[in-house]
Design an enzyme around this catalytic site. Sequence first.
Site, PDB file in Angstrom:
ATOM      1  N   GLU A 112      30.710  55.347  88.445  1.00 52.31           N
ATOM      2  CA  GLU A 112      31.051  56.457  89.713  1.00 52.31           C
ATOM      3  C   GLU A 112      32.719  56.793  89.346  1.00 52.31           C
ATOM      4  O   GLU A 112      33.224  55.728  89.123  1.00 52.31           O
ATOM      5  CB  GLU A 112      30.847  55.760  91.092  1.00 52.31           C
ATOM      6  CG  GLU A 112      31.917  54.868  91.425  1.00 52.31           C
ATOM      7  CD  GLU A 112      31.230  54.033  92.651  1.00 52.31           C
ATOM      8  OE1 GLU A 112      32.266  53.586  93.277  1.00 52.31           O
ATOM      9  OE2 GLU A 112      30.327  53.784  92.710  1.00 52.31           O
TER      10      GLU A 112
ATOM     11  N   HIS B 157      28.142  44.582  94.549  1.00 48.62           N
ATOM     12  CA  HIS B 157      26.730  44.937  94.468  1.00 48.62           C
ATOM     13  C   HIS B 157      26.058  43.540  94.177  1.00 48.62           C
ATOM     14  O   HIS B 157      25.163  43.507  93.161  1.00 48.62           O
ATOM     15  CB  HIS B 157      26.396  45.995  93.615  1.00 48.62           C
ATOM     16  CG  HIS B 157      26.834  47.157  93.505  1.00 48.62           C
ATOM     17  ND1 HIS B 157      26.953  48.326  92.678  1.00 48.62           N
ATOM     18  CD2 HIS B 157      27.548  47.923  94.804  1.00 48.62           C
ATOM     19  CE1 HIS B 157      27.481  49.354  93.346  1.00 48.62           C
ATOM     20  NE2 HIS B 157      27.874  49.057  94.563  1.00 48.62           N
TER      21      HIS B 157
ATOM     22  N   ASN C  78      24.027  52.378  92.725  1.00 51.53           N
ATOM     23  CA  ASN C  78      24.637  51.695  93.965  1.00 51.53           C
ATOM     24  C   ASN C  78      23.167  51.237  94.822  1.00 51.53           C
ATOM     25  O   ASN C  78      22.305  52.016  94.804  1.00 51.53           O
ATOM     26  CB  ASN C  78      25.476  52.436  94.775  1.00 51.53           C
ATOM     27  CG  ASN C  78      26.274  53.442  93.837  1.00 51.53           C
ATOM     28  OD1 ASN C  78      25.777  54.203  92.989  1.00 51.53           O
ATOM     29  ND2 ASN C  78      27.781  52.903  94.032  1.00 51.53           N
TER      30      ASN C  78
HETATM   31  P1  FDA Z   1      24.489  43.011 103.738  1.00 50.39           P
HETATM   32  O1  FDA Z   1      25.440  42.382 102.929  1.00 50.39           O
HETATM   33  O2  FDA Z   1      24.634  44.565 104.127  1.00 50.39           O
HETATM   34  O3  FDA Z   1      24.152  42.276 105.494  1.00 50.39           O
HETATM   35  C1  FDA Z   1      24.239  41.066 105.415  1.00 50.39           C
HETATM   36  C2  FDA Z   1      24.911  40.799 106.722  1.00 50.39           C
HETATM   37  O4  FDA Z   1      24.287  39.244 107.174  1.00 50.39           O
HETATM   38  C3  FDA Z   1      26.076  40.696 107.143  1.00 50.39           C
HETATM   39  O5  FDA Z   1      26.488  41.706 108.248  1.00 50.39           O
HETATM   40  C4  FDA Z   1      26.605  39.155 107.298  1.00 50.39           C
HETATM   41  O6  FDA Z   1      27.751  39.190 108.006  1.00 50.39           O
HETATM   42  C5  FDA Z   1      25.568  38.672 107.743  1.00 50.39           C
HETATM   43  N1  FDA Z   1      25.384  37.326 107.519  1.00 50.39           N
HETATM   44  C6  FDA Z   1      25.576  36.705 106.292  1.00 50.39           C
HETATM   45  N2  FDA Z   1      25.167  35.359 106.539  1.00 50.39           N
HETATM   46  C7  FDA Z   1      24.797  35.202 107.643  1.00 50.39           C
HETATM   47  C8  FDA Z   1      24.549  34.072 108.473  1.00 50.39           C
HETATM   48  N3  FDA Z   1      24.443  32.747 108.089  1.00 50.39           N
HETATM   49  N4  FDA Z   1      24.485  34.023 110.064  1.00 50.39           N
HETATM   50  C9  FDA Z   1      24.485  35.213 110.538  1.00 50.39           C
HETATM   51  N5  FDA Z   1      24.841  36.652 109.928  1.00 50.39           N
HETATM   52  C10 FDA Z   1      24.922  36.460 108.522  1.00 50.39           C
HETATM   53  N6  FDA Z   1      26.214  50.236  97.752  1.00 50.39           N
HETATM   54  C11 FDA Z   1      25.800  51.461  97.742  1.00 50.39           C
HETATM   55  O7  FDA Z   1      24.631  51.697  97.570  1.00 50.39           O
HETATM   56  N7  FDA Z   1      26.600  52.518  97.792  1.00 50.39           N
HETATM   57  C12 FDA Z   1      28.113  52.373  98.009  1.00 50.39           C
HETATM   58  O8  FDA Z   1      28.746  53.197  97.913  1.00 50.39           O
HETATM   59  C13 FDA Z   1      28.273  50.895  98.175  1.00 50.39           C
HETATM   60  N8  FDA Z   1      29.985  50.694  98.105  1.00 50.39           N
HETATM   61  C14 FDA Z   1      30.273  49.478  98.388  1.00 50.39           C
HETATM   62  C15 FDA Z   1      31.674  49.240  98.908  1.00 50.39           C
HETATM   63  C16 FDA Z   1      32.003  48.077  99.070  1.00 50.39           C
HETATM   64  C17 FDA Z   1      33.649  47.667  99.486  1.00 50.39           C
HETATM   65  C18 FDA Z   1      30.864  46.794  99.393  1.00 50.39           C
HETATM   66  C19 FDA Z   1      31.365  45.533  99.776  1.00 50.39           C
HETATM   67  C20 FDA Z   1      29.597  47.216  98.949  1.00 50.39           C
HETATM   68  C21 FDA Z   1      29.333  48.229  98.443  1.00 50.39           C
HETATM   69  N9  FDA Z   1      28.080  48.678  98.242  1.00 50.39           N
HETATM   70  C22 FDA Z   1      27.642  49.805  98.275  1.00 50.39           C
HETATM   71  C23 FDA Z   1      26.902  47.551  98.632  1.00 50.39           C
HETATM   72  C24 FDA Z   1      26.086  47.564  99.782  1.00 50.39           C
HETATM   73  O9  FDA Z   1      26.894  47.530 100.621  1.00 50.39           O
HETATM   74  C25 FDA Z   1      25.186  46.383  99.629  1.00 50.39           C
HETATM   75  O10 FDA Z   1      24.565  46.593  98.531  1.00 50.39           O
HETATM   76  C26 FDA Z   1      24.348  46.181 101.059  1.00 50.39           C
HETATM   77  O11 FDA Z   1      25.018  45.969 102.009  1.00 50.39           O
HETATM   78  C27 FDA Z   1      23.319  44.856 100.945  1.00 50.39           C
HETATM   79  O12 FDA Z   1      22.569  44.893 101.963  1.00 50.39           O
HETATM   80  P2  FDA Z   1      21.869  43.816 102.673  1.00 50.39           P
HETATM   81  O13 FDA Z   1      20.794  44.193 103.394  1.00 50.39           O
HETATM   82  O14 FDA Z   1      21.279  42.772 101.332  1.00 50.39           O
HETATM   83  O15 FDA Z   1      22.857  42.955 103.053  1.00 50.39           O
END
Ligand code: FDA
Length: 504
Positions: free
Chosen positions: A356, A442, A480
């Site tokens: 990207e 990711h 992504n």
């Molecule tokens: P996700 O991580 O979204 O959610 C997990 C949640 O559970 C969080 O809110 C966390 O706080 C909570 N949690 C964790 N442990 C817990 C506990 N013990 N008790 C209570 N709550 C808890 N992807 C993409 O497709 N396009 C993009 O442009 C981008 N860009 C990007 C930029 C940046 C800066 C980041 C950090 C990430 C991306 N990503 C991305 C990746 C994408 O955001 C990521 O793959 C998904 O959010 C993952 O989704 P999940 O459902 O796996 O968990």
Amino acid sequence: DDGSFVPAVVIGTGYGAAVSALRLGEAGVSTLMLEMGQLWNQPGPDGNVFCNMLKPDKRSSWFKKRTEAPLGSFLWFDVVNRDIEPYAGVLDRVNFDQMSVYVGRGVGGGSLVNGGMAVQPKRSYFEEILPQVDAGEMYDRYFPRANAMLKVNHIAPDWFEKTDWYQFARVSREQAGKAGLSTTFVPNVYDFDYMRREAAGEVPKSALGTEVIYGNNHGKQSLDKTYLAAALGTGKVTIETLHQVKAVRQQPDGTYVLTVDRIDADGRQLARKEISCRYLFLGAGSLGSSELLVRARDTGALPGLNDEVGRGWGPNGNIMTARANHMWNPTGSKQSSIPALGIDDWDNAAAPVFAEIAPMPAGVETWVSLYLAITKNPERGTFVYDRATDRAKLQWTREQNAPAVAAAKSLFDRINKANTTMYRYDLFGAQLKAFADDFSYHPLGGAVLGKATDLYGRVQGHKNLYVTDGALIPGSVGVNPFVTITALAERNIERVIAQDITAR
Ligand code: FDA
């Protein structure tokens, strides 16, 4: 507070969690979502909910004394990061021994902080990574469902070609073209109509106001505005914030009991609760769900979990790199924080890369072209439970990223050669470094579909326990990941509700 029972609990509020909660709510199942982060809807003293990338404050980071931005330096000087008060901010950087992982914290999980790029994997690669999943069904039904629900939209090509805000992307496209590489537009959940109105000065700026990794105050259709709003709209779903699940156990009657800490936004523990449920859905993300599972297995709380729990982790081949352009090729002092183009060299069998074209919105001309390369690295890591700290450790070494760096280097060497340009060595910390190989956006895997779980995310060894999130995907998806996480969650929950819940 003790002893409260709900039929279904969903841990987390990211993609997998939000999909599961919505569909459970629609099926009439009372569902409680537990989220460790905050609900981001209250403006701070500056009138904004979120801070921008150039002036980060405590809202930016999850309990840090200093911000930990991915691009920490410029000419090796740490000009970007700021000292802050520890606070329940929106972006976390989880620092393992040799790999750091960025994750979102708050209602909406990663959707609050990510770049919004909404990309479907190439079907052939999807079939390679998850061969037991019916790809026809995914591409005909669940990917379209995910894209519609997530409000994925496309940039208008005529506007892209003329706006100052995407000069950086056009420059990179031209240089890729000189090396014989083609680019593709990348769909997004950021509302491109809103962005055009930002450019026209009609609405407050967000993507055009250096907002993204610490949250967007406008324009982005994050999960709180899509899936989670719909879930709450069923009247069956509630969300508790600043609730962190610490432990999970199962009682002889099959009920799950969660130990949950409630904190305030400054990190003070307010209460420790026990919440029990019949159906438990883990949507805490690759890191969060894997940690809960390895802890439960290795402390004996969920003794039926198998050896695959914790395995199959990967950073989706993420490598960041940057090039220095010639003086006559400025990338622009105006840059949208939302990427719009990718260099697609995935079909290059020797070194598949989808890169990207990332912005570097500094407010001044930098002549930098920045990229997040997604490569195909076969190396995998493992989460192991560390009794001393009660945390999951990630077994992953820097050397395991060598294949990813090599693939990224082979692509960008071609671009540099064709344009007589060079890498920038000053952006990724104090050492001379052209490739950032020590962090990932990711995280994927740790409870892989068909290994730690069955083919629908049912955890092996314990009934009515499900993984819904990025932990299911075996370390790589080639693009992504959130559209794939969402679509897979849609597929799995449909089956689980029909067979395990409403059939009863
Ligand atoms: P996700 O991580 O979204 O959610 C997990 C949640 O559970 C969080 O809110 C966390 O706080 C909570 N949690 C964790 N442990 C817990 C506990 N013990 N008790 C209570 N709550 C808890 N992807 C993409 O497709 N396009 C993009 O442009 C981008 N860009 C990007 C930029 C940046 C800066 C980041 C950090 C990430 C991306 N990503 C991305 C990746 C994408 O955001 C990521 O793959 C998904 O959010 C993952 O989704 P999940 O459902 O796996 O968990």
